[in-house]
Enzyme design. Structure first.
Site, PDB file in Angstrom:
ATOM      1  N   CYS A 131       0.820  -1.212   0.000  1.00 22.83           N
ATOM      2  CA  CYS A 131       0.000   0.000   0.000  1.00 22.83           C
ATOM      3  C   CYS A 131       0.855   1.264   0.000  1.00 22.83           C
ATOM      4  O   CYS A 131       1.344   1.690   1.053  1.00 22.83           O
ATOM      5  CB  CYS A 131      -0.936  -0.015   1.204  1.00 22.83           C
ATOM      6  SG  CYS A 131      -1.946   1.468   1.294  1.00 22.83           S
ATOM      7  N   CYS A 134      -0.615   4.134   2.091  1.00 20.28           N
ATOM      8  CA  CYS A 134      -0.453   4.000   3.549  1.00 20.28           C
ATOM      9  C   CYS A 134       0.996   4.276   3.956  1.00 20.28           C
ATOM     10  O   CYS A 134       1.234   4.911   4.968  1.00 20.28           O
ATOM     11  CB  CYS A 134      -0.792   2.589   4.019  1.00 20.28           C
ATOM     12  SG  CYS A 134      -2.220   1.870   3.237  1.00 20.28           S
ATOM     13  N   ASP A 135       1.954   3.763   3.187  1.00 12.79           N
ATOM     14  CA  ASP A 135       3.336   3.724   3.679  1.00 12.79           C
ATOM     15  C   ASP A 135       4.325   4.594   2.907  1.00 12.79           C
ATOM     16  O   ASP A 135       5.468   4.748   3.345  1.00 12.79           O
ATOM     17  CB  ASP A 135       3.836   2.265   3.646  1.00 12.79           C
ATOM     18  CG  ASP A 135       2.975   1.375   4.528  1.00 12.79           C
ATOM     19  OD1 ASP A 135       2.568   1.840   5.607  1.00 12.79           O
ATOM     20  OD2 ASP A 135       2.697   0.236   4.134  1.00 12.79           O
TER      21      ASP A 135
END
Ligand code: NAP
Length: 306
Positions: A131, A134-135
């Site tokens: 992701c 997300c990261d």
């Protein structure tokens, strides 16, 4: 006794929830393992009709959820782990609790695939992720790589150029699978270098257990080399979330649910919509369309069965 349980809160489940709630069924909607589905980890969605400037994925799903709640949909942080159906009665197991329902809409979507290399599980969260949204922000001014050659991989690679010093796109063939517009954008991005015909064979961690490099083999020359990267983003597609339905619902060899006559499954009162049953289109708008169809099919089923 519930009238309708909807499994999943991606755009298919949420669209089903909007239609069912507006028809006064007060559906119970299960958030599942990945609330918001794949859109919750997507950056800009540019092809969902009605948003000429695009909209970010999490905002799109939050809007859909508020719309469903406004008409009386109820949301619960639970996962469907099993179900039984006999003589028109459906019982669904929500974590440890059995609940009876007249209809069940399965919109449990699909989850990210991994490469299956050694040490994969222990490295997830330590420089290995699926992701970018997300990261990505954790990897500023360092080199990273994305594995895959489809729209997801290209989208993630472009997004990551906001943070990383350099983004390598590692693809196993010599041409991208991604749509033309996405492929062109990726090829034109000066911060992205595409490594063609490259097969990942090993993750290499440092002494602290964080990703340090990935080992690649060129499928044409058989040349092997280590590519120094701080994070590996895997974007090689998805598997349908149908484990709980094995042996109970018709599915194809890869586990995608089979729809008969619209969104009906082989079990009366149970419907399938979105990526869990669609290996062809897999778009937010087609998943939403199927969610609508499933709610209408369920409504018709209930009116035929009193
Ligand atoms: P995908 O189209 O199935 O592409 C997966 C990519 O990963 C392919 O390039 C494939 O290589 C590669 N791959 C698969 N298994 C691999 C392995 N074991 N090792 C190395 N590489 C591997 O999946 P996706 O990119 O997630 O897209 C899924 C669907 O969502 C598509 O319909 C796409 O159009 C859609 N999507 C749309 C958008 C958008 O419109 N904004 C964004 C994301 C996704 P090969 O090419 O060699 O098979």
């Amino acid at each position: 006794m519930e009238k309708m349980i909807i499994v999943g809160t991606g755009c298919s489940g949420l669209t089903a929830a909007i239609y069912a709630a507006r028809a006064n069924f007060a559906p119970l909607v299960l958030e599942g393992h990945e609330p918001g589905g794949q859109l919750s980890t997507t950056t800009l969605v540019e092809n969902f009709p009605g948003f000429p400037e695009g909209i970010d994925g999490p905002s799109l799903v939050m809007n859909m959820k508020s719309q469903a709640e406004r008409f009386g949909a109820r949301f619960e942080y639970a996962t469907l782990t099993d179900f039984e159906a006999a003589n028109g009665h459906i019982k669904a197991k929500l974590d440890e609790r059995w609940v009876e329902t007249e209809t069940l809409i399965i919109a449990s979507g699909a989850s990210a695939k991994w490469l299956g290399l050694p040490r994969e599980k222990e490295l997830i969260g330590h420089g290995l992720t699926s992701c970018a949204t997300c990261d990505g922000a954790f990897y500023r001014n360092v080199p990273v790589c994305v594995i895959g050659g489809g729209d997801s991989a290209c989208e993630e690679a472009n997004f990551l150029t906001r943070f990383a010093s350099k983004v390598y796109l590692i693809h196993r063939r010599d041409s991208l699978r991604a749509s033309k517009i996405m492929a062109e954008r990726t090829l034109a991005n000066p911060k992205i270098e595409i490594l063609w015909n490259s097969i990942p064979t090993e993750y290499i961690a440092d002494a602290e257990g964080e990703m340090r490099a990935i080992k690649l083999t060129n499928s044409v020359t058989s040349h092997e080399h280590e590519l120094e990267v701080k994070c590996v983003f895997v974007a090689i597609g998805h598997n349908p979330n149908t484990k709980a339905f094995r042996g109970k619902l018709d599915m194809d060899a890869d586990g995608y649910l089979i729809q008969h006559n619209g969104t009906h499954t082989n079990v009366p009162g149970v419907f399938a919509s979105g990526d869990v049953a669609d290996r062809t289109y897999r778009q937010a708008i087609t998943a939403a369309g199927q969610g609508c169809a499933a709610a209408l099919d369920a409504e018709r089923y209930m009116s035929h069965h009193g």
